[in-house]
Write a protein that holds these residues in place. Structure first.
Motif, PDB file in Angstrom:
ATOM      1  N   GLY A   1       0.811  -1.202   0.000  1.00 58.70           N
ATOM      2  CA  GLY A   1       0.000   0.000   0.000  1.00 58.70           C
ATOM      3  C   GLY A   1       0.849   1.259   0.000  1.00 58.70           C
ATOM      4  O   GLY A   1       0.493   2.263  -0.628  1.00 58.70           O
TER       5      GLY A   1
ATOM      6  N   SER B   1     -13.307  -6.757   2.245  1.00 53.77           N
ATOM      7  CA  SER B   1     -11.868  -7.013   2.248  1.00 53.77           C
ATOM      8  C   SER B   1     -11.249  -6.279   3.416  1.00 53.77           C
ATOM      9  O   SER B   1     -11.583  -5.118   3.676  1.00 53.77           O
ATOM     10  CB  SER B   1     -11.231  -6.550   0.939  1.00 53.77           C
TER      11      SER B   1
ATOM     12  N   GLY C   1      -7.794  -5.971   3.843  1.00 55.37           N
ATOM     13  CA  GLY C   1      -6.412  -5.612   3.572  1.00 55.37           C
ATOM     14  C   GLY C   1      -5.472  -6.803   3.579  1.00 55.37           C
ATOM     15  O   GLY C   1      -5.835  -7.905   3.994  1.00 55.37           O
ATOM     16  N   SER C   2      -4.247  -6.564   3.156  1.00 51.78           N
ATOM     17  CA  SER C   2      -3.285  -7.646   2.959  1.00 51.78           C
ATOM     18  C   SER C   2      -2.574  -8.072   4.235  1.00 51.78           C
ATOM     19  O   SER C   2      -1.964  -9.141   4.279  1.00 51.78           O
ATOM     20  CB  SER C   2      -2.239  -7.222   1.920  1.00 51.78           C
TER      21      SER C   2
ATOM     22  N   GLN D   1      -9.113  -4.991  -6.403  1.00 53.18           N
ATOM     23  CA  GLN D   1     -10.111  -4.279  -5.603  1.00 53.18           C
ATOM     24  C   GLN D   1     -10.688  -3.038  -6.284  1.00 53.18           C
ATOM     25  O   GLN D   1     -11.923  -2.875  -6.294  1.00 53.18           O
ATOM     26  CB  GLN D   1      -9.512  -3.898  -4.245  1.00 53.18           C
TER      27      GLN D   1
ATOM     28  N   SER E   1     -14.790  -2.784   4.797  1.00 51.89           N
ATOM     29  CA  SER E   1     -13.333  -2.823   4.826  1.00 51.89           C
ATOM     30  C   SER E   1     -12.802  -2.425   6.194  1.00 51.89           C
ATOM     31  O   SER E   1     -13.534  -2.010   7.092  1.00 51.89           O
ATOM     32  CB  SER E   1     -12.743  -1.910   3.747  1.00 51.89           C
ATOM     33  N   HIS E   2     -11.459  -2.539   6.334  1.00 49.30           N
ATOM     34  CA  HIS E   2     -10.754  -2.193   7.560  1.00 49.30           C
ATOM     35  C   HIS E   2     -10.468  -0.706   7.659  1.00 49.30           C
ATOM     36  O   HIS E   2      -9.986  -0.232   8.675  1.00 49.30           O
ATOM     37  CB  HIS E   2      -9.445  -2.969   7.630  1.00 49.30           C
TER      38      HIS E   2
ATOM     39  N   GLY F   1      -8.209   1.013   5.857  1.00 46.52           N
ATOM     40  CA  GLY F   1      -6.862   1.460   5.542  1.00 46.52           C
ATOM     41  C   GLY F   1      -6.971   2.656   4.609  1.00 46.52           C
ATOM     42  O   GLY F   1      -8.008   2.876   3.975  1.00 46.52           O
TER      43      GLY F   1
ATOM     44  N   SER G   1      -7.970   1.935   0.929  1.00 47.39           N
ATOM     45  CA  SER G   1      -9.364   1.503   0.842  1.00 47.39           C
ATOM     46  C   SER G   1     -10.316   2.652   1.130  1.00 47.39           C
ATOM     47  O   SER G   1     -11.399   2.741   0.545  1.00 47.39           O
ATOM     48  CB  SER G   1      -9.628   0.353   1.820  1.00 47.39           C
TER      49      SER G   1
ATOM     50  N   GLN H   1      -6.485   2.983  11.384  1.00 46.45           N
ATOM     51  CA  GLN H   1      -7.801   2.662  10.835  1.00 46.45           C
ATOM     52  C   GLN H   1      -8.927   3.185  11.719  1.00 46.45           C
ATOM     53  O   GLN H   1      -9.990   3.577  11.214  1.00 46.45           O
ATOM     54  CB  GLN H   1      -7.912   1.151  10.650  1.00 46.45           C
TER      55      GLN H   1
END
Length: 414
Positions: free
Chosen positions: A16, A230, A232-233, A294, A308-309, A311, A314, A334
């Motif tokens: 990111g 989602s 995030g990674s 995404q 989403s989280h 981030g 996002s 976040q």
């Protein structure tokens, strides 16, 4: 025409962060500037296709040294759970000799914050409403990450503050329309010029088409009806948390895509799913454990809600699309992003946590339904506010104007 310069970029080894820097590098290269981009060898293959000006942007790969506690072969945040980030920071510190050799000719140091503005690292201004988030009891737990070791003999807080105090210029990936009060505060507090880049997202013309599998699957459903989730990674859930998330999305009764990594202790998504889950949702739901496109999924007309989280990437992707927005924040940054979006801008809703610190399937489902059900007061409020803010951000020249002003300011500095 301003003077041409040679920029050296050394982002945190999270994709990111690296992609945000590379989008900025493309903007600088478009104006004729040279960029040396420092990155771990493992990241080269994924980032090379995003380099739109290879004649101006040169990738300089670094050999990541071994560090006790860091798994063998780990070079980016995608290779480790988030709890091991401090060891990766130590490895990054130990590339000092390689970096010094690469940047020996650099003369202007710029601190670029590729996530949000670093408001969570300082005391917010008294007149900014979000300062109330620091006073809520349970949220103080999310600030504990500031004191965690993050590199050799330094905490996360000390690392960020050192950069802000010793740099020549602070560069932040945001807009005045979103975080203007905090940007002004940072400039006053640190007595440094703050330059804003705008959102730094890829140009639509430079993105590959959505994979056929997802295009076909999404096209089966009505416009605005699908939930995309989602986190995030970096976030790897406990098995119980993962199952609660899946069950919560199932409870909405809506078609969905959940794209998360397999939970702890599981090698595949399938082995961790709740009992009977696949049979119940096979016609309307997919849980996917690998990377997905995404931005393109969010842009598909069938997507109606993004969970989403929150981030920073996002957050921006949700703002610049038409979907309703639901956030399940996990970490300090976040949490603040979510407060900004849900309480200040009122363009999203947050899934409320239980006393245990986690969230229930009922809370997940309830948050999604609160914005997806037709004619709910909350759903209409966030939809109106979101549409108004998106229109403002995408109005002619605003985002490109940030980039142009940013490059002009750098040219004057050099």
């Amino acid at each position: 025409m301003g003077s041409k310069f040679h920029a050296f970029m050394f982002p945190w080894f999270g994709f990111g962060h690296m992609t945000a820097f590379l989008h900025l590098a493309n903007k600088l290269a478009e104006k004729g500037h040279k960029i040396t981009f420092l990155l771990p060898k493992k990241a080269l293959k994924q980032l090379e296709p995003l380099n739109l000006f290879p004649e101006c942007i040169v990738f300089h790969t670094l050999t990541i040294p071994s560090v006790d506690g860091l798994p063998d072969g780990a070079e980016t945040t995608a290779d480790i759970p988030i709890t091991l980030g401090g060891f990766l920071a130590s490895a990054m510190d130990r590339t000092r000799g390689q970096v010094e050799e690469a940047v020996r000719l650099a003369c202007v140091a710029i601190s670029f914050v590729p996530g949000r503005s670093p408001d969570e690292l300082t005391v917010p201004p008294p007149d900014y409403p979000s300062s109330k988030v620091l006073l809520r009891g349970q949220e103080t737990n999310f600030l504990s990450f500031l004191s965690y070791p993050f590199g050799d003999g330094v905490t996360f807080y000390e690392r960020i503050m050192t950069g802000l105090v010793k740099c020549d210029v602070i560069s932040i990936r945001t807009c005045q329309e979103i975080e203007g009060k905090f940007c002004d505060f940072i400039e006053r507090e640190f007595q440094r010029k703050v330059l804003l880049t705008g959102p730094m997202l890829p140009e639509p013309d430079n993105i590959k088409p959505l994979e056929d599998r997802w295009h076909q699957w999404l096209s089966r459903f009505e416009p605005g009806s699908v939930v995309y989730c989602s986190l995030g990674s970096q976030i790897i859930l406990e098995k119980e948390e993962f199952q609660e998330l899946c069950l919560g999305i199932e409870l909405t009764g809506l078609p969905f895509i959940v794209a998360v990594k397999p939970p702890k202790g599981a090698s595949t998504i399938q082995e961790a799913l709740p009992e009977g889950f696949e049979d119940r949702v096979k016609e309307r739901g997919v849980v996917w454990g690998e990377w997905v496109q995404q931005p393109l999924i969010l842009a598909h007309p069938s997507i109606g809600c993004f969970v989403s989280h929150c981030g920073f990437g996002s957050m921006w992707e949700s703002l610049l699309n038409d979907c309703q927005i639901v956030f399940i924040p996990h970490l300090g940054e976040q949490i603040f992003n979510t407060r900004l979006m849900s309480e200040e801008l009122e363009v999203s809703v947050e899934v409320k946590r239980e006393e245990t610190g986690w969230f229930s399937k009922e809370k997940i489902s309830g948050a999604v339904r609160s914005v997806m059900d037709k004619d709910t007061e909350l759903g209409n409020l966030v939809r109106r506010n979101h549409a108004k803010l998106k229109e403002s951000l995408l109005s002619s020249g605003i985002i490109s104007g940030y980039v142009n002003k940013y490059v002009e300011a750098l040219e004057k500095l050099v």
